[in-house]
Enzyme design. Structure first.
Site, PDB file in Angstrom:
ATOM      1  N   ARG A 236     -10.393  -0.493   1.221  1.00 59.71           N
ATOM      2  CA  ARG A 236     -10.355  -1.664   2.090  1.00 59.71           C
ATOM      3  C   ARG A 236      -8.903  -2.063   2.311  1.00 59.71           C
ATOM      4  O   ARG A 236      -8.062  -1.946   1.427  1.00 59.71           O
ATOM      5  CB  ARG A 236     -11.139  -2.838   1.475  1.00 59.71           C
ATOM      6  CG  ARG A 236     -12.661  -2.666   1.546  1.00 59.71           C
ATOM      7  CD  ARG A 236     -13.129  -2.766   2.991  1.00 59.71           C
ATOM      8  NE  ARG A 236     -14.575  -2.748   3.128  1.00 59.71           N
ATOM      9  CZ  ARG A 236     -15.294  -1.670   3.360  1.00 59.71           C
ATOM     10  NH1 ARG A 236     -14.686  -0.491   3.445  1.00 59.71           N
ATOM     11  NH2 ARG A 236     -16.599  -1.735   3.510  1.00 59.71           N
ATOM     12  N   HIS A 284     -10.588   3.324  10.793  1.00 56.74           N
ATOM     13  CA  HIS A 284     -11.702   3.159   9.856  1.00 56.74           C
ATOM     14  C   HIS A 284     -12.915   4.000  10.265  1.00 56.74           C
ATOM     15  O   HIS A 284     -14.053   3.525  10.299  1.00 56.74           O
ATOM     16  CB  HIS A 284     -12.112   1.690   9.732  1.00 56.74           C
ATOM     17  CG  HIS A 284     -12.663   1.380   8.372  1.00 56.74           C
ATOM     18  ND1 HIS A 284     -12.377   0.215   7.689  1.00 56.74           N
ATOM     19  CD2 HIS A 284     -13.483   2.083   7.544  1.00 56.74           C
ATOM     20  CE1 HIS A 284     -12.990   0.215   6.513  1.00 56.74           C
ATOM     21  NE2 HIS A 284     -13.673   1.343   6.403  1.00 56.74           N
TER      22      HIS A 284
END
Length: 324
Positions: A236, A284
């Protein structure tokens, strides 16, 4: 036994929306085991929650006040690995939460290997030189014998360790438990990993976002890495201080980085990260396999549904105390 009442809620903005269709869900369900309602709107969510025993989520949805809105709900299955937003929603204690941990394993192994090979072969350097129209040779050896430090030895970290060890790399792992792994030469736990940063050729982050991991890798940790080292973040964005990383890439005190997780997503056009030298940004999607992810996810969900109906322990259960 009567069929289990399942509501499937798909956020149209989710990257998974095209894969998690109503037709695909109904085709995958075993006859007689489940009755399915399906929705993509707030109205459909309200109607589905009113009767659902199980909620299958693709993408985020407003889940406040569930005891009133979903009086029969016993299990939420989320089709991604990261569940930090769900844990912040205040889920009732009686509701079990599962995620899609492990579903990314094949792609995680391949993408980690790709990232490390790019760093080792100076591809971020060459991409920067190409944008600047500079001829800048920088030869490199193989990754065999180099050291990778992997933060997070869950499904993603384990896949990364196996892929990199197969190329002859020395693997240092770090996890909450410190449990041994067959592909890890040295396993650390907690903050012990910092002692190994000076000997690390590539730092790989595969951690979930929790209060303990938020901001874990800051300027102090990056300063411990040798100047030739690279960084890969597959976890993350909030785990890594991206501004500190960018500063070190600009002054040459780190050699390169690959970021698949960013501090803000989508990354805004005005972000200075776009122009940071020796940095590769992937939006991502590095761990997502559009062909195989949905089938693997649905296979795992319906196997869990069979356990749910049999009163057996579910797999992929999230521990709220740990955050994953």
């Amino acid at each position: 036994m009567p069929p289990t009442r399942l509501h499937v809620q798909v956020n149209p903005a989710s990257s998974l929306a095209a894969a998690f269709t109503e037709a695909r869900l109904r085709a995958a369900a075993a006859p007689g085991q489940v009755t399915i309602s399906f929705g993509q709107t707030p109205e459909a969510l309200e109607a589905g929650l009113a009767a659902a025993e199980v909620l299958l989520l693709a993408g985020q949805a407003p889940l406040h006040d569930l005891p009133r809105r979903a009086p029969h709900l016993r299990w939420i299955s989320y089709t991604s690995a990261g569940v930090e937003w769900l844990l912040q929603a205040g889920l009732p204690e009686a509701v079990t939460l599962t995620n899609a941990s492990g579903t990314h394993i094949p792609k995680a192994a391949e993408f980690t290997l790709l990232s490390v090979l790019m760093l080792n072969n100076q591809m971020p350097h060459f991409a920067t030189a190409q944008r600047e129209r500079r001829w800048a040779p920088k030869p490199a050896g193989t990754v065999a014998g180099r050291t990778a430090l992997i933060l997070g030895m869950g499904a993603l970290g384990g896949a990364a360790a196996q892929a990199l060890a197969g190329q002859g790399m020395r693997i240092i792992g770090n996890s909450h438990s410190g449990r041994p792994h067959p592909d890890v030469a040295v396993m650390t736990r907690g903050g012990d990993f910092r002692a190994y940063l000076p000997d690390t050729d590539v730092l790989i982050i595969t951690l979930p976002l929790t209060p303990a991991t938020h901001g874990l890798i800051g300027r102090a940790e990056l300063d411990l890495l040798p100047p030739h080292a690279g960084v890969v973040n597959l976890g993350r964005g909030e785990i890594l201080d991206a501004d500190a990383l960018a500063a070190k890439l600009r002054d040459g005190s780190l050699a390169g980085a690959v970021l698949d997780a960013l501090p803000q997503e989508p990354l805004p056009p005005e972000s200075p990260l776009w122009d940071t030298p020796n940095l590769v940004i992937t939006p991502h999607c590095g761990l997502y396999d559009p062909g195989d992810y949905a089938p693997r996810c649905l296979d795992a969900f319906f196997a869990n549904l069979a356990r749910f109906r049999a009163g057996e322990p579910l797999h992929q259960v999230v521990d709220p105390a740990r955050g994953y």
